[in-house]
Scaffold this active site. Structure first.
Site, PDB file in Angstrom:
ATOM      1  N   TYR A  78       0.836  -1.205   0.000  1.00 31.64           N
ATOM      2  CA  TYR A  78       0.000   0.000   0.000  1.00 31.64           C
ATOM      3  C   TYR A  78       0.874   1.259   0.000  1.00 31.64           C
ATOM      4  CZ  TYR A  78      -3.897   3.110   0.672  1.00 31.64           C
ATOM      5  OH  TYR A  78      -4.813   4.096   0.478  1.00 31.64           O
ATOM      6  N   PHE A 130      -6.974  21.021 -25.105  1.00 32.60           N
ATOM      7  CA  PHE A 130      -7.285  19.604 -25.186  1.00 32.60           C
ATOM      8  C   PHE A 130      -8.557  19.392 -24.362  1.00 32.60           C
ATOM      9  CE2 PHE A 130      -7.332  15.119 -24.214  1.00 32.60           C
ATOM     10  CZ  PHE A 130      -7.334  14.638 -25.513  1.00 32.60           C
ATOM     11  N   THR A 131      -9.398  18.455 -24.804  1.00 35.27           N
ATOM     12  CA  THR A 131     -10.746  18.308 -24.230  1.00 35.27           C
ATOM     13  C   THR A 131     -10.740  18.194 -22.701  1.00 35.27           C
ATOM     14  OG1 THR A 131     -10.552  15.952 -24.719  1.00 35.27           O
ATOM     15  CG2 THR A 131     -11.729  17.285 -26.325  1.00 35.27           C
ATOM     16  N   ASP A 221       2.076  19.931 -20.617  1.00 32.94           N
ATOM     17  CA  ASP A 221       1.381  18.686 -20.938  1.00 32.94           C
ATOM     18  C   ASP A 221       2.355  17.866 -21.785  1.00 32.94           C
ATOM     19  OD1 ASP A 221      -0.044  16.585 -21.983  1.00 32.94           O
ATOM     20  OD2 ASP A 221      -1.874  17.729 -22.295  1.00 32.94           O
ATOM     21  N   LYS A 264       0.558   7.162 -23.627  1.00 35.77           N
ATOM     22  CA  LYS A 264       1.038   7.491 -24.973  1.00 35.77           C
ATOM     23  C   LYS A 264       2.537   7.223 -25.063  1.00 35.77           C
ATOM     24  CE  LYS A 264      -2.986   9.954 -24.799  1.00 35.77           C
ATOM     25  NZ  LYS A 264      -3.851  10.038 -23.622  1.00 35.77           N
ATOM     26  N   ARG A 388     -12.453  14.795 -34.591  1.00 38.04           N
ATOM     27  CA  ARG A 388     -11.808  15.878 -33.858  1.00 38.04           C
ATOM     28  C   ARG A 388     -12.222  17.186 -34.515  1.00 38.04           C
ATOM     29  NH1 ARG A 388      -9.691  14.223 -28.856  1.00 38.04           N
ATOM     30  NH2 ARG A 388     -11.940  14.071 -28.898  1.00 38.04           N
TER      31      ARG A 388
HETATM   32  C1  P71 Z   1      -6.247  10.734 -27.191  1.00 32.71           C
HETATM   33  C2  P71 Z   1      -6.347  10.883 -25.734  1.00 32.71           C
HETATM   34  C3  P71 Z   1      -7.377  10.083 -24.993  1.00 32.71           C
HETATM   35  C4  P71 Z   1      -8.652  10.812 -25.130  1.00 32.71           C
HETATM   36  C5  P71 Z   1      -8.999  11.750 -24.189  1.00 32.71           C
HETATM   37  C6  P71 Z   1     -10.142  12.508 -24.374  1.00 32.71           C
HETATM   38  C7  P71 Z   1     -10.903  12.332 -25.510  1.00 32.71           C
HETATM   39  C8  P71 Z   1     -10.565  11.365 -26.437  1.00 32.71           C
HETATM   40  C9  P71 Z   1      -9.442  10.617 -26.232  1.00 32.71           C
HETATM   41  C10 P71 Z   1      -5.491  12.173 -23.924  1.00 32.71           C
HETATM   42  C11 P71 Z   1      -4.739  13.297 -23.522  1.00 32.71           C
HETATM   43  C12 P71 Z   1      -3.928  14.031 -24.460  1.00 32.71           C
HETATM   44  C13 P71 Z   1      -3.272  15.171 -24.060  1.00 32.71           C
HETATM   45  C14 P71 Z   1      -2.461  15.962 -24.990  1.00 32.71           C
HETATM   46  C15 P71 Z   1      -4.134  14.906 -21.861  1.00 32.71           C
HETATM   47  C16 P71 Z   1      -4.818  13.776 -22.201  1.00 32.71           C
HETATM   48  C17 P71 Z   1      -5.641  13.080 -21.164  1.00 32.71           C
HETATM   49  N1  P71 Z   1      -5.587  11.819 -25.193  1.00 32.71           N
HETATM   50  N2  P71 Z   1      -3.391  15.585 -22.762  1.00 32.71           N
HETATM   51  O1  P71 Z   1      -5.554  11.541 -27.811  1.00 32.71           O
HETATM   52  O2  P71 Z   1      -3.790  13.632 -25.721  1.00 32.71           O
HETATM   53  O3  P71 Z   1      -4.997  11.930 -20.772  1.00 32.71           O
HETATM   54  O4  P71 Z   1      -6.599  10.142 -21.459  1.00 32.71           O
HETATM   55  O5  P71 Z   1      -4.721   9.673 -19.873  1.00 32.71           O
HETATM   56  O6  P71 Z   1      -6.658  11.020 -19.146  1.00 32.71           O
HETATM   57  O7  P71 Z   1      -6.848   9.795 -27.730  1.00 32.71           O
HETATM   58  P1  P71 Z   1      -5.807  10.631 -20.287  1.00 32.71           P
END
Ligand code: P71
Length: 463
Positions: A78, A130-131, A221, A264, A388
């Site tokens: 833990y 970013f979303t 980021d 990633k 997108r």
């Molecule tokens: C991608 C994703 C995953 C995703 C997230 C939201 C909508 C569709 C797909 C995630 C990212 C990213 C950047 C630059 C933060 C996150 C969040 N990307 N910054 O491209 O590309 O990370 O998914 O691990 O929470 O498909 P998280």
């Protein structure tokens, strides 16, 4: 041989395949049923009904045998797991940040840092949104402001660093709201929504100076930092003889805080972290991570996953790896360009982005051409891509109006170490077929719209 690689030569993957996962092609009839049932949203398809899955490069990579060995070395205590210390030391060695707080994935880190740094009425500038990042800034009471250079919003512009920040836009924001209302600038490397476009080292250095002058923090980021480093090495004068590791370290060292989606660059299936140098900030992050994720020495991660991540970080900055990765993305992009398919140029780091606005020029943006194109590609070939464009952009939080972004794109995202060049050929042929019959693709209307991040679960019908 890192330095001979910048010359145009054939590349090959620096691995051989030890285990495979079988995939199946489906019939058009079956896919028609599937896409209707999924409300024309590729996020709602079942993966068993997908042939080549280019939805995302997030958590979809193939781990190496070394990473899998790391899984077996999980210390699932833990508190104080040895894998945490391995991860922390690896982050400091390669990314420069002294303190690491593991989180379940990138958005967990965004949540914590937004809660700590953003106050109601603040503004958070960034090189494109970013979303999830923007949503966490907004939920904390902030307003996102786009300060990326204009070239980033133009699909055909060949600027080599479309991720760069426009300092006139930053200056204008300070003039309008005052530096005290700007807790930090959020700078992404290899800007996802712009098409995987890099920021230059020169621009990063300028950002550091600008932020020092205004006493504003730099939050990085760093989700795809090694991909950004590849473009700096191959495009920016003075960096051709530096290693990817050196460039990655130099980028990180110009920033104060980092959020990482480890799904990633470092090729783990789940995980992320928040990292920083300031011990006071670390203290605050430790206080919050125990509330939302888990104890500060595991956050949202199992010990085994922290181990695989520590190993993946080192693999992600190897020249042979990153050259093959970018070589594959470029191969797909070039095949499409050769066939006259409109894509975002220059070809980005993690994906090829189709310009749906041009490909489906008969559809107005209100009819969601990118969403319709992603559905049409699936129907044609079983290849899954991601919208997108206007659906992802969502609505203005004050007015409720739909954002209508200039970029109306479909992303063909390449998972790391998963598909072969032949998969890229099949994908390219499928897109070319869809383009030949583009006029038959119908627009879509939203029939179910979730309140937050509507692209994930929104449902559509054909017009
Ligand atoms: C991608 C994703 C995953 C995703 C997230 C939201 C909508 C569709 C797909 C995630 C990212 C990213 C950047 C630059 C933060 C996150 C969040 N990307 N910054 O491209 O590309 O990370 O998914 O691990 O929470 O498909 P998280």
């Amino acid at each position: 041989m890192e330095n001979s690689g910048t010359k145009k030569r054939a590349w090959a993957e620096p691995f051989k395949i030890k285990m495979v996962e079988l995939i199946e092609m489906t019939t058009r009839e079956h896919r028609l049923e599937c896409i209707k049932e999924a409300g024309y949203n590729t996020f709602l398809l079942k993966s068993k009904d997908v042939y080549i899955d280019l939805l995302t490069d997030s958590g979809t990579g193939a781990m190496s045998d070394r990473q899998w060995s790391g899984i077996m070395m999980g210390d699932e205590s833990y508190a104080g797991s040895r894998n945490f210390y391995h991860l922390r030391d690896t982050v400091e060695k390669y990314y420069s940040y002294k303190h690491t707080v593991p989180t379940h994935q990138g958005r967990g880190a965004e949540h914590i840092i937004s809660k700590i740094l953003v106050k109601k009425g603040d503004y958070v500038p960034g090189n494109m949104y970013f979303t999830t990042t923007r949503l966490h800034q907004e939920l904390a009471g902030g307003t996102f402001v786009d300060v990326i250079i204009d070239e980033a919003h133009d699909v055909a512009n060949l600027h080599p660093f479309k991720g760069n920040i426009d300092f006139d836009k930053l200056d204008a924001l300070v003039k309008k709201v005052g530096a005290e209302k700007i807790p930090y600038v959020c700078v992404a490397t290899a800007v996802n929504m712009a098409g995987g476009q890099p920021i230059s080292m020169e621009n990063m250095k300028q950002l550091r100076e600008w932020c020092d002058k205004h006493k504003i923090l730099v939050v990085h980021d760093m989700t795809r930092v090694s991909e950004n480093a590849f473009f700096i090495k191959t495009r920016e004068a003075g960096y051709e003889n530096k290693t990817i590791a050196e460039i990655v370290y130099e980028i990180c060292a110009l920033t104060d805080v980092a959020t990482m989606s480890a799904k990633k660059d470092p090729m783990v299936n789940i995980g992320g972290f928040l990292a920083m140098n300031d011990p006071k900030l670390y203290d605050k992050a430790c206080n919050l991570v125990v509330v939302y994720e888990g104890l500060h020495t595991y956050g949202g991660m199992a010990g085994r996953d922290m181990e695989a991540l520590a190993i993946g970080i080192v693999e992600s900055i190897q020249w042979d790896h990153i050259r093959a990765r970018e070589g594959q993305v470029e191969y797909l992009g070039q095949r499409l360009m050769d066939a006259g398919i409109p894509i975002v140029q220059p070809i980005g780091g993690h994906a090829v982005f189709l310009d749906a606005r041009t490909m489906l020029s008969h559809l107005p943006q209100e009819h969601f051409p990118a969403q319709a194109l992603a559905a049409a590609i699936y129907l044609q070939s079983g290849v899954r891509s991601m919208e997108r464009g206007a659906v992802s952009a969502g609505r203005n939080k004050e007015t409720g109006e739909n954002y209508m972004p200039k970029l109306e794109l479909v992303r063909l995202t390449i998972p790391r170490r998963v598909y072969t060049q032949a998969h890229m050929d099949v994908t390219a042929e499928a897109i070319i077929d869809v383009a030949a019959e583009a006029k038959s693709v119908k627009g879509l209307k939203l029939v179910y719209e979730p309140e937050l991040l509507r692209f994930f679960q929104g449902r559509f019908e054909e017009l």
